[in-house]
Design an enzyme around this catalytic site. Structure first.
Site, PDB file in Angstrom:
ATOM      1  N   SER A   8       1.060   0.734  -8.580  1.00 42.59           N
ATOM      2  CA  SER A   8       0.780   1.885  -9.444  1.00 42.59           C
ATOM      3  C   SER A   8       2.073   2.461 -10.021  1.00 42.59           C
ATOM      4  CB  SER A   8      -0.045   2.944  -8.715  1.00 42.59           C
ATOM      5  OG  SER A   8       0.638   3.414  -7.597  1.00 42.59           O
ATOM      6  N   ARG A  47       6.171   5.137   3.108  1.00 44.73           N
ATOM      7  CA  ARG A  47       4.991   5.984   3.316  1.00 44.73           C
ATOM      8  C   ARG A  47       5.355   6.898   4.468  1.00 44.73           C
ATOM      9  NH1 ARG A  47      -0.939   5.864   2.832  1.00 44.73           N
ATOM     10  NH2 ARG A  47      -0.728   4.344   1.175  1.00 44.73           N
ATOM     11  N   ASP A  97       5.618  -7.607  -8.080  1.00 50.17           N
ATOM     12  CA  ASP A  97       5.713  -7.995  -6.661  1.00 50.17           C
ATOM     13  C   ASP A  97       7.045  -8.613  -6.238  1.00 50.17           C
ATOM     14  OD1 ASP A  97       4.527  -7.976  -4.114  1.00 50.17           O
ATOM     15  OD2 ASP A  97       3.815 -10.027  -4.309  1.00 50.17           O
ATOM     16  N   MET A 123       0.805  -1.223   0.000  1.00 52.57           N
ATOM     17  CA  MET A 123       0.000   0.000   0.000  1.00 52.57           C
ATOM     18  C   MET A 123       0.839   1.275   0.000  1.00 52.57           C
ATOM     19  SD  MET A 123      -3.429  -0.843   2.016  1.00 52.57           S
ATOM     20  CE  MET A 123      -4.421  -2.244   1.524  1.00 52.57           C
ATOM     21  N   CYS A 124       2.025   1.211  -0.577  1.00 51.05           N
ATOM     22  CA  CYS A 124       2.846   2.419  -0.713  1.00 51.05           C
ATOM     23  C   CYS A 124       3.001   2.787  -2.180  1.00 51.05           C
ATOM     24  CB  CYS A 124       4.205   2.215  -0.067  1.00 51.05           C
ATOM     25  SG  CYS A 124       4.119   2.168   1.721  1.00 51.05           S
ATOM     26  N   ALA A 161      -9.100  -5.537  -0.774  1.00 50.35           N
ATOM     27  CA  ALA A 161      -9.718  -6.349  -1.828  1.00 50.35           C
ATOM     28  C   ALA A 161      -8.761  -6.409  -3.015  1.00 50.35           C
ATOM     29  CB  ALA A 161     -11.049  -5.740  -2.246  1.00 50.35           C
ATOM     30  N   ARG A 162      -8.827  -7.480  -3.760  1.00 51.95           N
ATOM     31  CA  ARG A 162      -7.791  -7.736  -4.777  1.00 51.95           C
ATOM     32  C   ARG A 162      -8.384  -8.244  -6.075  1.00 51.95           C
ATOM     33  NH1 ARG A 162      -2.106  -7.072  -3.235  1.00 51.95           N
ATOM     34  NH2 ARG A 162      -2.259  -6.400  -1.064  1.00 51.95           N
TER      35      ARG A 162
HETATM   36  C1  SPV Z   1       1.714  -7.577  -0.198  1.00 52.37           C
HETATM   37  O1  SPV Z   1       1.004  -7.349   0.785  1.00 52.37           O
HETATM   38  O2  SPV Z   1       2.897  -7.238  -0.254  1.00 52.37           O
HETATM   39  C2  SPV Z   1       1.145  -8.272  -1.349  1.00 52.37           C
HETATM   40  C3  SPV Z   1      -0.091  -8.995  -1.152  1.00 52.37           C
HETATM   41  O3  SPV Z   1       1.745  -8.331  -2.380  1.00 52.37           O
HETATM   42  S1  SPV Z   1       0.143 -10.427  -0.252  1.00 52.37           S
HETATM   43  O4  SPV Z   1      -0.223 -11.546  -1.076  1.00 52.37           O
HETATM   44  O5  SPV Z   1      -0.697 -10.334   0.909  1.00 52.37           O
HETATM   45  O6  SPV Z   1       1.535 -10.533   0.138  1.00 52.37           O
HETATM   46 MN    MN Z   2       3.820  -7.824  -2.076  1.00 51.94          MN
END
Ligand code: SPV
Ligand code: MN
Length: 656
Positions: free
Chosen positions: A307, A449, A320, A302-303, A417-418
């Protein structure tokens, strides 16, 4: 067979288990009786065709422990992959939506993010590890999880799948075996990873070192895991395996995602010549659009990682997880170990995320999770459209104002949500996605962040300084992990959750990496901060502005743009940013904003350094380089404060 490798269990039902383990077998043509209980002739044939003793041992051991009604081997054949897709609808874990190819999956109300508390490394007696790593004594942990796994797949079908982490048959590939009773997990994995039964088959019995994952969603209620109180994710570094039970959320359940990342970090640090990172890979275009330079980026959840990887005009290789290896020519190369995207859907709208929005609203194979569904249509927060006031969501039947058992109002769509899709379905997917050589890259960007300390972008002075920059990323906690939201936390390399070796050893692997390259200057390191706020609490930057920071960084690594030297690193010149904002967005970038957002906030930086020092105080094996960088930065900040007699030093004081 080596019985000692599997823990000796003092459990009743485990007696048979241990007897089975100690049975001697001559060849794998003598069909093991217990496998016949689960696999029909065709499926057993698929397994035997791999001619791999370790696979037979693992599959037999864990089917015997988990006791599914039956098991199915999934090869790379289209009909096998279709079988998985259909099964996920049959089990109720996914449901069709109106749009062709789209399905919805819900994770349980309390299974919406990675469960840090119940994710533990099995620690052999006497081993030293960081306080940052959640551990359990290995024997105790195995005993606990094996007893919870005993019979956990009763009444269900187990799927056995084979993958390659990274492009198949490449310097990056790590073979991985997944056993799961969740068709949703299997379906997600065949989209997000590269099915590689063929690679396993080519390697035959020579392949003894692969990662393996045993997952069970446990008992299901309305298609979701019921016993989340018994959710456990136990990581056994000694055997390169992870056991994950009573969950479905992909960050907990999918072996190949964050569970494999943990095993890979351990492997990489031990082998000492490669890195396993929580990074995107993107092809960044130069200002004139003619040049493309690959960059990697690490951002905590979420940083803005996805995007950033999706900045319009650039290409995406991965969003990722990347492995970084050195090829025969001494070059650092990076590959996406995935082939799909498990992206956050919050705020995906035609303005902020046009490419993803388009993919989410047109027919293709796509799994939504934990959004709101009304009449077969998905809705999520920030989609730029009105959301219905009732429907079905991660809490079941939902209506506006619905509260949970703690009186907390339930949003229509979960903040975490994904969506799950294949990267090749995105218009900006880079043609090098499956390149077995990976990509040559010139930049790494670390982003946290941070509302009050760092500047929107700076470049580290050199590799060592850059490693320190990565090691000092901080982020406010978010909805992607369970627990309190909004707390400032240290997130070294955005990888802290996954570093299962002492952090000092992990940092050392980073410090040493560039020294092994033919050109130790091949990769330059940057830091971004999209979350800086002004005195009245408003963000200085708009979401899209990151494109400018990246055009600047792309130019820097290719010898363009002078920069201003400050205590924290090199920052852009005002004139360059003014020109870039004009050319990229036709926007005016005013000097006042520049002077503010690129100011060096000495006091805030010193506080940050104090936090870092405190956090790593008792860290074992912390390399000298780390402390040297910390001291150097502190000294430069103190010197600047003295020189200018200011707590907040505008960039113009350092140069033009
Ligand atoms: C993250 O949170 O860094 C993700 C989603 O990529 S997870 O599958 O929850 O790791
Ligand atoms: Mn990740």
């Amino acid at each position: 067979m080596d019985v000692g490798r599997i823990v000796k269990l003092p459990l009743g039902s485990a007696v048979d288990f241990l007897l089975m383990l100690s049975r001697e077998r001559e060849t794998w043509d003598e069909i093991p009786m217990s496998l016949e209980k689960y696999l029909d002739e065709k499926n057993l044939g698929k397994l035997k065709a791999l001619n791999n003793s370790k696979i037979m041992e693992v599959v037999e051991t864990f089917l015997d422990l988990c006791k599914p009604d039956r098991a199915t081997v999934i090869t790379d054949a289209p009909e096998d992959l279709d079988y998985v897709r259909e099964l996920s609808l049959k089990t109720g874990e996914e449901r069709h939506l109106q749009m062709e190819g789209h399905t919805i999956h819900f994770d349980g109300y309390h299974d919406q993010a990675r469960d840090k508390a119940n994710t533990k490394v099995l620690l052999p007696k006497g081993a030293v590890i960081s306080k940052h790593i959640n551990t359990i004594d290995r024997d105790e942990g195995l005993k606990e999880i094996f007893s919870l796994m005993d019979g956990i797949m009763k009444g269900k079908e187990a799927l056995i799948l084979f993958f390659s982490l990274g492009p198949k048959d490449s310097i990056f590939s790590v073979p991985a075996l997944q056993i799961t009773d969740s068709a949703y997990v299997a379906h997600s994995e065949i989209m997000l990873y590269r099915p590689a039964y063929d690679m396993f088959k080519r390697m035959q019995d020579s392949l003894q070192n692969f990662f393996y994952f045993v997952h069970s969603a446990g008992e299901l209620e309305n298609g979701v895991s019921k016993n989340v109180d018994k959710r456990r994710i136990y990581i056994d570094l000694q055997e390169n395996r992870v056991f994950s039970i009573n969950n479905q959320y992909a960050g907990n359940s999918l072996g190949l995602k964050k569970l494999a990342l943990r095993l890979a970090i351990n492997k990489a640090v031990r082998e000492g010549n490669w890195l396993a990172e929580h990074m995107f890979i993107s092809g960044i275009r130069s200002l004139d659009g003619k040049r493309k330079t690959y960059f990697l980026g690490a951002y905590p959840s979420m940083c803005g990682k996805t995007s950033t990887a999706m900045i319009p005009g650039n290409t995406i290789v991965g969003d990722d997880i990347a492995y970084i290896r050195i090829n025969e020519k001494g070059e650092a190369r990076a590959a996406n170990i995935e082939s799909g995207m498990f992206g956050i859907i919050k705020d995906v709208n035609p303005i902020d995320d046009p490419l993803i929005y388009k993919a989410l609203t047109t027919p293709r194979e796509l799994i939504f999770s934990n959004v709101l569904i009304k009449d077969g249509v998905p809705y999520w927060t920030g989609m730029g459209k009105e959301i219905p006031t009732e429907g079905v969501n991660f809490s079941g039947e939902w209506y506006q104002g619905k509260k949970d058992e703690n009186g907390k109002e339930i949003p229509p769509s979960h903040p975490n949500a994904r969506f799950t899709l294949k990267l090749e379905d995105l218009d900006n997917c880079d043609s090098a996605l499956h390149n077995s050589e990976g990509v040559f890259f010139k930049g790494i960007v670390y982003g946290g962040r941070d509302s009050d300390t760092s500047v929107p972008i700076f470049e580290a002075f050199n590799w060592s300084h850059g490693v320190f920059v990565g090691a000092s990323i901080e982020s406010e906690t978010t909805a992607a992990t369970l627990g309190k939201i909004g707390v400032r936390a240290l997130q070294p390399m955005a990888n802290l959750d996954f570093v299962v070796v002492p952090l000092g050893r992990y940092f050392k692997a980073h410090f040493d990496f560039a020294k092994k390259l033919k050109n130790p200057q091949q990769v330059r390191i940057f830091s971004t901060n999209y979350f800086l706020k002004d005195a009245s609490g408003n963000f200085y930057d708009e979401k899209v502005d990151k494109k400018v920071w990246f055009v600047w960084a792309e130019g820097r690594v290719n010898g363009e743009f002078d920069a201003i030297e400050t205590p924290i690193g090199y920052i852009p010149r005002y004139d360059d940013l003014k020109r870039l904002f004009k050319e990229v967005f036709n926007k005016d970038y005013d000097r006042e904003r520049y002077e503010k957002e690129f100011a060096i906030r000495v006091q805030k930086w010193l506080e940050k350094l104090d936090r870092i020092e405190a956090a790593y105080q008792d860290e074992p094996y912390l390399p000298d380089e780390f402390l040297e960088e910390l001291r150097g930065l502190r000294q430069r900040l103190l010197d600047a404060r003295e020189k200018f007699n200011l707590e907040e030093i505008p960039p113009s004081k350092f140069g033009k």
